[in-house]
Design a protein around this motif. Sequence first.
Motif, PDB file in Angstrom:
ATOM      1  N   ALA A   8       0.842  -1.199   0.000  1.00  0.00           N
ATOM      2  CA  ALA A   8       0.000   0.000   0.000  1.00  0.00           C
ATOM      3  C   ALA A   8       0.878   1.250   0.000  1.00  0.00           C
ATOM      4  O   ALA A   8       0.671   2.179  -0.796  1.00  0.00           O
ATOM      5  N   ARG A   9       1.894   1.248   0.858  1.00  0.00           N
ATOM      6  CA  ARG A   9       2.777   2.410   0.951  1.00  0.00           C
ATOM      7  C   ARG A   9       3.555   2.600  -0.346  1.00  0.00           C
ATOM      8  O   ARG A   9       3.667   3.716  -0.860  1.00  0.00           O
ATOM      9  N   GLY A  10       4.023   1.458  -0.892  1.00  0.00           N
ATOM     10  CA  GLY A  10       4.784   1.534  -2.139  1.00  0.00           C
ATOM     11  C   GLY A  10       3.939   2.047  -3.289  1.00  0.00           C
ATOM     12  O   GLY A  10       4.397   2.851  -4.106  1.00  0.00           O
ATOM     13  N   ALA A  11       2.688   1.576  -3.364  1.00  0.00           N
ATOM     14  CA  ALA A  11       1.814   2.017  -4.457  1.00  0.00           C
ATOM     15  C   ALA A  11       1.442   3.480  -4.275  1.00  0.00           C
ATOM     16  O   ALA A  11       1.500   4.280  -5.220  1.00  0.00           O
ATOM     17  N   ASP A  12       1.073   3.835  -3.036  1.00  0.00           N
ATOM     18  CA  ASP A  12       0.656   5.210  -2.740  1.00  0.00           C
ATOM     19  C   ASP A  12       1.770   6.213  -3.068  1.00  0.00           C
ATOM     20  O   ASP A  12       1.503   7.262  -3.650  1.00  0.00           O
TER      21      ASP A  12
END
Lengths: 416, 95
Positions: A190-194
């Motif tokens: 999630a953090r990587g995509a965001d």
Amino acid sequence: MGYSGWKVIWQGLTGNTGWKPAWREPDPKPSYDVIIVGAGGHGLAAAYYLAKEFGITNVAVIEKGWLGSGNIGRNTTIIRSNYLLPGNEPFYEFSMKLWEGLEQDFNYNAMVSQRGILNLCHSDPQRDAFNRRGNSMRLAGADAVLLDADGVREMCPFLDFDNARFPIKGGILQPRGGTVRHDAVAWGYARGADSQGVDIIQNCEVTGFVMESGVCMGVETNRGTIRAKKVGVAVAGSSGRVMAKAGMRLPIESHVLQAFVTEGLKPVLPGVITFGAGHFYVSQSDKGGLVFGGDIDGYNTYAQRGNLPVVEDVCEGGMAIMPMIGRTRLLRSWGGIMDMSMDGSPFIDKTHIDGLYFNGGWCYGGFKATPASGFCFAHLLAKDEPHPTATKYRLDRFRRGAMIDEKGVGAQPNLH
Amino acid sequence: MIINHPHLGPRDAQEFVYLGDASLMDRPDWQDENAADNFHDYLYLRDNPDGEHRELWYHEQGDRSWLVVTRNTLTHEITRVELARDVAIAMRRRK
């Protein structure tokens, strides 16, 4: 903001006031290039790889509940690539290789721990079958070691080797298998995509698909219509009810799988151990609890809880190989909903509706597949053709007689 | 779960074996010109609904009867239990 050991120490010395939220909470835009339904492991991984590997960043991941509220947080955290069939093994080995580089790749501590997975065998024919499986694994570039009883005894002296009914004759060990901190996988993706511009929209339930002259042009949600050139659905567990909104019937039944954890113990298990005569698999979490599970309950359900006969059956499996487990107390049990497919293998495919893509049918093996599933789904969404390791996961494979039935039990989902 | 057997009264679901959607009782006609498609759908595709679900249970540890159980897949509540034989006879009459 990158994470590092120095950062942890610095923040520890300065009162931990400098941490920022790991992802934004954006409102949905009117349209995107790609919408992924389901912010679980597979959906978030697909969004991450879409942005990182295929350069498509105008992406939304929409989620009915909160991020990671489904099976990514309810599984027994095991990773392995010990499959037999050529349709499966290269895919799962691709997944294993992605696990091995995952934490450096998305700069997040997912606690990938390659502590090994040991499948026990209890008869000579079973050892022959394991031998064959081991060779199949090695052909696909995975690792496999065939152990005799003494080899198993050296690793796990506490097992019930001379059990009258199911003596332990040996096992097959995949040293690169192991466990991963499951929630951290969702958070890391999630953090990587965001951070690459993907919008993760939580508490946003899909109520229908926008269909225009037979083409899927977006989704209807409880927060309004969101349009997109392509919609990918990755909602394993709820696939039946979500795809029904597009008028599709799937080769899938939803079933509940229960999992269990005991009180915390000192380190007793070297890795993951599975029973070859019943269905039981166990590992020890870093907190010390024994995490284990067994069969699905076996009837259609969308309720995230099971019934007591399976609890008894799973515990009997544990007692059969590892009598010492009887001395510990069960702390918690829970259930998760599985897409049980007709041959026990998953789907990553376009549907017959243009613009609508489907990822599901993971049975109870979806967690280990998370990175490769996300990668291959992103590949399919970006290029409209399947990734080389996922070419067999087609929705029409039953019609063509091209089932991938590892267990060889036929179209009876509760037996896979 | 307790299944209220029409002949034997309330029995633990543990005594039963689960087969699946009750539509499996309704085999397609093999002489139909679309038989191959119909059998594909019959064998491999499921409605898989959330909510009320009619399904086949076999009383293996009991009188070996097949039952059609109407059960809610969200709550596990069982609202109706019929003998599959009766359902099949009624189905044939309707045809």
